[in-house]
Write an enzyme that holds these catalytic residues in place. Structure first.
Site, PDB file in Angstrom:
ATOM      1  N   LEU A  27       0.890  -1.098  -0.076  1.00  0.00           N
ATOM      2  CA  LEU A  27       0.077   0.104   0.084  1.00  0.00           C
ATOM      3  C   LEU A  27       0.863   1.138   0.067  1.00  0.00           C
ATOM      4  CD1 LEU A  27      -2.803  -0.858   2.677  1.00  0.00           C
ATOM      5  CD2 LEU A  27      -2.998  -0.714   0.206  1.00  0.00           C
ATOM      6  N   VAL A  82       4.075  -1.048   4.123  1.00  0.00           N
ATOM      7  CA  VAL A  82       2.725  -1.363   4.404  1.00  0.00           C
ATOM      8  C   VAL A  82       2.043  -2.058   3.484  1.00  0.00           C
ATOM      9  CG1 VAL A  82       0.509  -0.355   5.198  1.00  0.00           C
ATOM     10  CG2 VAL A  82       2.388   0.923   5.659  1.00  0.00           C
ATOM     11  N   ASP A  88       5.343  14.386  13.110  1.00  0.00           N
ATOM     12  CA  ASP A  88       5.573  14.135  11.768  1.00  0.00           C
ATOM     13  C   ASP A  88       4.221  14.132  11.154  1.00  0.00           C
ATOM     14  OD1 ASP A  88       7.024  13.491   9.601  1.00  0.00           O
ATOM     15  OD2 ASP A  88       6.801  11.345   9.850  1.00  0.00           O
TER      16      ASP A  88
END
Length: 746
Positions: A473, A481, A593
């Site tokens: 992904l 991921v 972040d």
């Protein structure tokens, strides 16, 4: 009175001469006379609702310029006129109003206070454009107004107040029936026994429905549409109903006990309801019993038990007896935990503890074995005076809760043992404790043993086709991921596989497990499980089909897919998620972040903040910290963090500001971001952390267009940073070893 006489009576009202005021020399006479506000919106006069004999006449106010006769105030609701004539007059000497019949009987009187009564003669009565009927002295001072004596309707400008010192409150009282304006059974007021923090509909002296507690925002239940200017002076808390829509709107408490917010539609020539409570269902007070709650987030309202509880009546749909604990509390042995229940209308019968921080509120409940739950909110955005903290605690059964979604808040519920999480893998898997004891850098207040479903490495390998690239992904700085949709229960999940040889990967794994496993909020991604297999470290998340926000902003074909309402909803969702991290979770958390690739989108385009590998937990009294190793993404980092290693909640605010700018990405990409920013704030920008608002204020500004925006401070230059004294404390100047990530879309 027969039909003919009624028709003649109504005709006389319509053809009479009228203006907006009464004087001692010019009373209001029935039949015929009426007052009309200067703009024609409201009328005041005599009316009858039935063909009874004798005729029952009332003095009231109604909307003058709509075809549906709608009454908003009645003077003599419990003492109707029964004679064929009546008058309303301003008295000559005492500056008061008196309604009398043809026999000279005073049926209603508007009296002023003794101090006002001695202010002199010459008063007039006026019907204002707001629908407020006032008694005004020659000096312009109003010594009486109908809004201080409401019946069943609240108009813009009305102030709902509660004196929690002497337990009195302004009260709205419904009509007795659809054609009977006399005092009915239902009333609405602030709750004087709960510091006026909630609004209650009463059936006699018993609660029939309650709004929930002020949260500090303007989206909670009864406050969603209209309340503003909420003030607590240490004795009285008040909320003024205001609207800037330009439409005809009001709140009405009807004879059935329902309160509704209504808007006049010129197209359909009817009143439309934008909000109504309690209606028909489980929203009535205590309908789901102790430790039960009414879930209104689905298509059908239904009673459910709070997590960790089960119905006393077994599987019966009858919740009258409420719910019971599945496991007895073990307070004192260190076995109890607090589960975060987001989006809740918190229960009734709370203790309000002032002057507490969120950490102090939590600690007070944790130390008290009788405390079953607590909730915390900062009321600084709505209270102009007094203590802004709102710490609530419960020491008995929890009654009248509601799953309210966006209109709710976090309720922290005491349960025995560790909080449970959904089992996303095989049913045969047994929950086991993942030992994170070898990680020694996370805050001591967080449990080092977290209970999560453990998915076997073999199952994940099979589900990802040996982690084939076709299932990827996205890629991050610490791993990849993968999408997994073939687990035994068919649930789609995403798996983050951290790099084996990265020390940063180990730290990120610890952060992700320790932080996300403890956090529950609709705008934070959910961690569902984990896997530790040799040097393999994997995290299992909920799968979000629309992937990340950067896919829409930085892809020429996709950017046109999301319209402005969708983008605005994303902005508000991210803001609420940050507010939870900064203020509403048990510990203050700095993400560090925040960027578009870390904002994931579900099937309905609702945003969820992800990637907590760089997040930091702040202690009770920490406001900022410094580091010699700056990590993050260039362009999103606040100047003081990128250059000096100093970070705080305001660092996330800076990143959030960059997200807002990315809505106008083309201007930013072409170096024209200054053209997107208002000229008034162009030079002051966000250089200093103190010039940036807290996320609580950001959320309030997003939710309430009428909320005043703070004026920008004096401009300053990045190369000459000026610190406030409190900005310097606890920070060390250092040369930073910066680790920066270039901006790339997933």
């Amino acid at each position: 009175m027969d039909t003919l006489h009624v028709a003649i009576f109504m005709l006389l009202i319509c053809i009479c001469q009228s203006d907006d005021r009464l004087t001692p020399a010019k009373p209001l006479i029935f039949p015929g006379d009426k007052l009309v506000s200067d703009d024609g919106t409201f009328a005041l006069g005599f009316f009858s609702l039935t063909n009874s004999t004798p005729i029952l006449l009332y003095l009231g106010i109604w909307y003058n310029n709509i075809p549906e006769r709608t009454y908003v105030w009645v003077a003599n609701r419990d003492n109707p006129i029964t004679t064929r004539s009546a008058s309303l007059a301003v008295t000559t000497n005492t500056s008061s109003l008196a309604l009398s019949d043809s026999k000279g009987h005073i049926l209603w009187e508007a009296t002023t206070t003794r101090s006002n009564a001695t202010a002199g003669a010459g008063a007039i009565a006026m019907l204002l454009n707001t629908g407020n009927f006032v008694l005004r002295l020659p000096n312009g001072r109003d010594v009486w107004q109908s809004m201080d004596h409401p019946t069943d309707t609240i108009l813009p400008g009305f102030k709902l107040w509660t004196n929690y010192k002497n337990h009195t409150a302004a009260r709205i009282v419904a009509w007795k029936g659809p054609h009977d304006p006399s005092t009915g059974e239902f009333s609405l007021s602030g709750d004087p026994d709960q510091w006026g923090l909630q609004i209650v509909i009463w059936n006699g002296t018993n609660p029939s429905w309650r709004s929930g507690v002020w949260t500090g925002g303007t989206t909670a239940s009864l406050t969603k549409y209209i309340w503003s200017e909420i003030i607590d002076d240490g004795e009285v808390i008040s909320a003024t109903y205001s609207t800037t829509s330009g439409l005809l709107t009001h709140w009405k408490l009807d004879y059935t006990g329902n309160v509704s917010f209504r808007t006049w539609s010129n197209e359909s020539s009817t009143w439309t309801r934008a909000f109504q409570r309690p209606g028909y269902g489980c929203l009535h007070y205590g309908a789901c019993g102790s430790f039960g709650y009414c879930d209104i987030t689905g298509s059908v309202q239904q009673c459910k038990c709070l997590d960790g509880f089960e119905p006393i009546n077994g599987f019966s749909l009858n919740f009258s007896r409420g719910c019971k604990r599945k496991e007895t509390l073990k307070c004192g042995g260190g076995e109890d935990n607090f589960l975060t229940l987001p989006g809740m209308k918190v229960p009734d019968k709370f203790m309000y503890i002032r002057n507490r921080s969120s950490e102090e509120c939590a600690d007070e409940c944790i130390r008290n074995c009788s405390c079953t739950a607590y909730a915390y909110a900062n009321l600084r955005t709505i209270l102009t005076t007094g203590d802004p903290s709102r710490c609530l605690m419960w020491t008995g059964d929890l009654l009248d809760s509601e799953k309210a979604g966006d209109m709710g808040e976090n309720l922290y519920l005491r349960l025995a043992g560790s909080p449970t999480y959904p089992d996303i893998g095989h049913n045969k898997e047994i929950l086991r404790k993942v030992d994170l004891g070898h990680f020694n850098t996370f805050h001591e207040s967080w449990d080092q043993n977290l209970e999560l479903p453990n998915i076997s490495f073999e199952d994940l390998t099979f589900a990802t086709n040996s982690f084939n690239d076709t299932n990827i992904l996205g890629k991050g700085g610490f791993g990849k991921v993968y999408k997994v949709g073939t687990l035994e229960d068919g649930m789609e999940v995403a798996v983050k596989r951290l790099n084996k040889d990265s020390e940063q990967g180990i730290e990120q794994f610890r952060n992700e497990v320790v932080l996300i496993a403890k956090l529950q909020h609709k705008n934070l991604v959910r961690l569902l499980g984990c896997c530790i297999h040799g040097d393999e470290k994997l995290l299992i998340y909920e799968y979000l089909p629309n992937k990340s926000l950067d896919k829409f902003f930085f892809d020429c074909e996709m950017k046109s897919v999301i319209d402005w309402p969708t983008r605005f909803n994303i902005v508000k969702g991210v803001a609420r998620g940050l507010l939870y991290l900064h203020q509403d979770s048990r510990m203050m958390i700095i993400h560090r972040d925040l960027k578009t690739s870390n904002i994931l989108l579900d099937a309905e385009m609702n945003p969820k903040i992800s990637d907590f590998g760089m997040a930091r937990i702040f202690g009770n009294r920490e406001q900022q910290a410094s580091t010699k190793r700056v990590v993050g993404t260039y362009g999103y980092m606040a100047p003081e963090y990128a250059m000096e290693g100093i970070f705080s909640v305001k660092s996330d605010t800076y990143s959030f500001g960059v997200l807002l700018l990315e809505i106008a990405w083309n201007l930013w990409k072409d170096g024209m971001a200054r053209d997107f920013v208002d000229k008034m704030i162009r030079e002051s920008c966000l250089d200093s952390p103190n010039a940036r608002p807290h996320m609580s204020l950001v959320v309030s500004m997003l939710d309430n267009e009428d909320m005043p925006r703070p004026r920008p401070k004096q401009p300053m230059y990045f190369v000459q940073r000026h610190y406030d004294e409190d900005e310097r404390q606890g920070s060390e100047s250092s040369t930073n070893n910066a680790s920066l990530t270039a901006l790339e879309g997933r």
